[in-house]
Scaffold this motif. Structure first.
Motif, PDB file in Angstrom:
ATOM      1  N   GLY A 109       0.804  -1.225   0.000  1.00 53.43           N
ATOM      2  CA  GLY A 109       0.000   0.000   0.000  1.00 53.43           C
ATOM      3  C   GLY A 109       0.831   1.267   0.000  1.00 53.43           C
ATOM      4  N   LEU A 110       1.961   1.256  -0.669  1.00 56.75           N
ATOM      5  CA  LEU A 110       2.831   2.440  -0.665  1.00 56.75           C
ATOM      6  C   LEU A 110       2.414   3.430  -1.751  1.00 56.75           C
ATOM      7  CD1 LEU A 110       6.360   0.774  -0.298  1.00 56.75           C
ATOM      8  CD2 LEU A 110       4.828   1.547   1.506  1.00 56.75           C
ATOM      9  N   GLY A 111       2.646   4.697  -1.472  1.00 55.28           N
ATOM     10  CA  GLY A 111       2.486   5.711  -2.505  1.00 55.28           C
ATOM     11  C   GLY A 111       3.720   5.705  -3.402  1.00 55.28           C
ATOM     12  N   HIS A 112       3.724   6.568  -4.439  1.00 53.73           N
ATOM     13  CA  HIS A 112       4.832   6.522  -5.400  1.00 53.73           C
ATOM     14  C   HIS A 112       6.149   7.044  -4.840  1.00 53.73           C
ATOM     15  CE1 HIS A 112       1.518   5.592  -8.056  1.00 53.73           C
ATOM     16  NE2 HIS A 112       2.428   5.074  -8.851  1.00 53.73           N
ATOM     17  N   VAL A 113       6.074   8.041  -3.954  1.00 56.19           N
ATOM     18  CA  VAL A 113       7.313   8.525  -3.336  1.00 56.19           C
ATOM     19  C   VAL A 113       7.933   7.404  -2.507  1.00 56.19           C
ATOM     20  CG1 VAL A 113       8.246  10.090  -1.599  1.00 56.19           C
ATOM     21  CG2 VAL A 113       6.679  10.962  -3.316  1.00 56.19           C
ATOM     22  N   GLU A 114       7.082   6.713  -1.760  1.00 57.38           N
ATOM     23  CA  GLU A 114       7.578   5.613  -0.927  1.00 57.38           C
ATOM     24  C   GLU A 114       8.104   4.478  -1.796  1.00 57.38           C
ATOM     25  OE1 GLU A 114       4.269   6.431   2.509  1.00 57.38           O
ATOM     26  OE2 GLU A 114       3.754   5.333   0.706  1.00 57.38           O
TER      27      GLU A 114
END
Ligand code: FAD
Length: 427
Positions: free
Chosen positions: A91-96
């Motif tokens: 469930g990570l965002g793109h920055v992560e």
């Protein structure tokens, strides 16, 4: 694990009224730092040792090795960083994701180990966004579980892959089926795929040329899908197939997205997929720079170490500056995707810059290594051959330049300033 574990706090543009000081916080949240460190440890202690010990030409060893890596990745919760939790992901965002992908790509099988490898990763995003519930259960679920692989079939030898509106592979409707004929090539991992996402021309007279194509999910193997060869490339035979499609019949329910939406689907897929490539390329560029510096600190010639010579220092400096730019561009483009802002321009400029920086940095590293760099005793030769495709696949350099120029001119015409076309940053 929470759905969003932390992010670069690029959004915290805080203006201190007394000092008029603008702060941008690039630090990582403790949760994200923990994931980054965990990924790094996993690559060093699990993936690299298995990779080093296995003989890749021995299929059994290869499969056993990948299963071992993947079992451990799942056990450690390092699985599907790009997918939401309900699909078994982190469930990570793109920055992560940029952190995790960059760490994972430090080993050749790293992205594979965490089930975030191309083209499956892009196909997962595509299915998540475009597939019906039934299609998700049948195709996305096994991809996420790591029990199936997939391919994306768009490029054709007869027309410019850079312009998918020219696609000739044709599908016509016959009752509740479609009949497909055509020719595709460079279809990565086609032979090991359980299904393909295939782009075909379905509309003879679309209102706009971008509405001519539709996408279908094709179960593999199937009658009419003829994998005629794996194309030998400059870095060997690495699983890119040429496919002749003859009277392949597929049920209407296998259409992915709506009729005429194939082009849109391809563009949607390419945005995050291009950036994911950049995240992995950063790792490769960093490895090349590390090797360049290491070699220059150990090689002695004409009275001093290479590291003490200005000509070599300039190559190191150019590479460090470019790598810094590459990282900032990737982070900013990822940040725009996460905030659901229009990211086309930033991803396009980033893809162009990182692909070229990667090629230049590896080339300089080879130069500093001399004959050793040209040999296959170090990974540089393989990295150099592999990096070359980055400049034309997923949008050739010239196309990204053309689009960047168009957007820059348009921004100026709209507002009298080019500022919006240079990332829209507040400087
Ligand atoms: C390793 C690898 C893996 C790949 N995997 C896949 C895959 O899984 N699925 C798939 O469908 N495809 C895949 N491809 C194909 C890839 O998507 C295409 O190579 C890419 O889209 C470019 O298309 P093309 O090769 O037909 O080149 P062309 O479109 O013929 O372009 C060739 C050159 O012409 C120039 N050019 C083209 N258009 C313009 C323009 N408008 N202005 C200025 N110059 C221009 C550029 O210099 C460009 O490099 C893969 C390719 C490689 C090398």
């Amino acid at each position: 694990m929470p759905a969003v574990v932390g992010t670069l706090r690029l959004h915290e543009w805080a203006i201190d009224r007394d000092t008029a000081f603008m702060a941008i916080d690039f630090s990582l949240s403790p949760e994200l730092e923990a994931i980054r460190t965990k990924t790094r440890d996993f690559i060093q202690t699990v993936v690299k040792p298995i990779e080093d010990a296995m003989d890749e030409s021995d299929r059994k060893q290869l499969i056993d090795g990948i299963i071992k890596m993947r079992t451990e990745a799942q056990r450690q919760g390092l699985w599907l960083p790009h997918m939401p939790e309900e699909w078994g992901g982190m469930g990570l965002g793109h920055v992560e994701l940029a952190m995790v992908q960059a760490e994972a790509a430090k080993a050749r099988f790293g992205p594979f180990a965490i089930n975030a490898q191309a083209p499956d990763e892009g196909n997962m995003h595509t299915l998540l966004h475009w597939a019906t519930e039934d299609q998700k259960q049948k195709y996305l679920k096994p991809l996420c579980e790591g029990t199936a692989r997939s391919c994306f079939a768009m490029t054709e030898p007869e027309v410019a892959g850079s312009d998918p509106t020219l696609i000739r592979t044709n599908a016509y409707q016959d009752g509740d089926e479609w009949v497909i004929n055509g020719h595709k090539w460079f279809i990565s991992q086609a032979r090991s795929s359980k299904f393909a996402i295939l782009l075909c021309r379905t509309e003879e007279q679309p209102e706009i040329k971008q509405a001519a194509n539709s996408a279908f999910i094709i179960d593999l193997p199937t009658d009419g899908w003829n994998d005629v060869r794996e194309i030998e490339t400059m870095h060997g035979g690495t699983g890119h197939s040429e496919i002749v499609i003859t009277d392949l019949r597929v049920h209407d329910s296998q259409m992915l997205g709506g009729r005429g939406q194939g082009h849109l689907l391809g563009q949607y897929r390419l945005g995050p997929a291009r950036l994911a490539h950049c995240m992995r390329w950063i790792s490769q560029a960093e490895l090349a720079l590390d090797m360049m510096v290491d070699r220059s600190l150990n090689r002695y010639s004409h009275g001093s170490l290479l590291a003490e010579k200005q000509g070599i220092q300039w190559m190191i400096a150019d590479s460090a500056i470019e790598l810094y730019q590459a990282k900032l561009m990737v982070l900013h483009a990822a940040y725009k995707i996460d905030r659901k802002e229009d990211f086309k321009s930033e991803v396009s400029m980033t893809k162009h810059f990182v692909a070229n920086a990667l090629n230049r940095i590896i080339d300089r590293s080879i130069q500093v290594h001399g004959a050793l760099g040209y040999s296959t005793d170090t990974p540089l030769a393989h990295m150099f051959q592999h990096a070359r495709w980055a400049r034309f696949a997923d949008g050739a350099d010239e196309i990204h330049m053309m689009r960047t120029a168009e957007r820059t001119i348009a921004a100026y015409k709209d507002s009298g300033s080019t500022q919006a076309a240079t990332g829209g940053l507040p400087i």
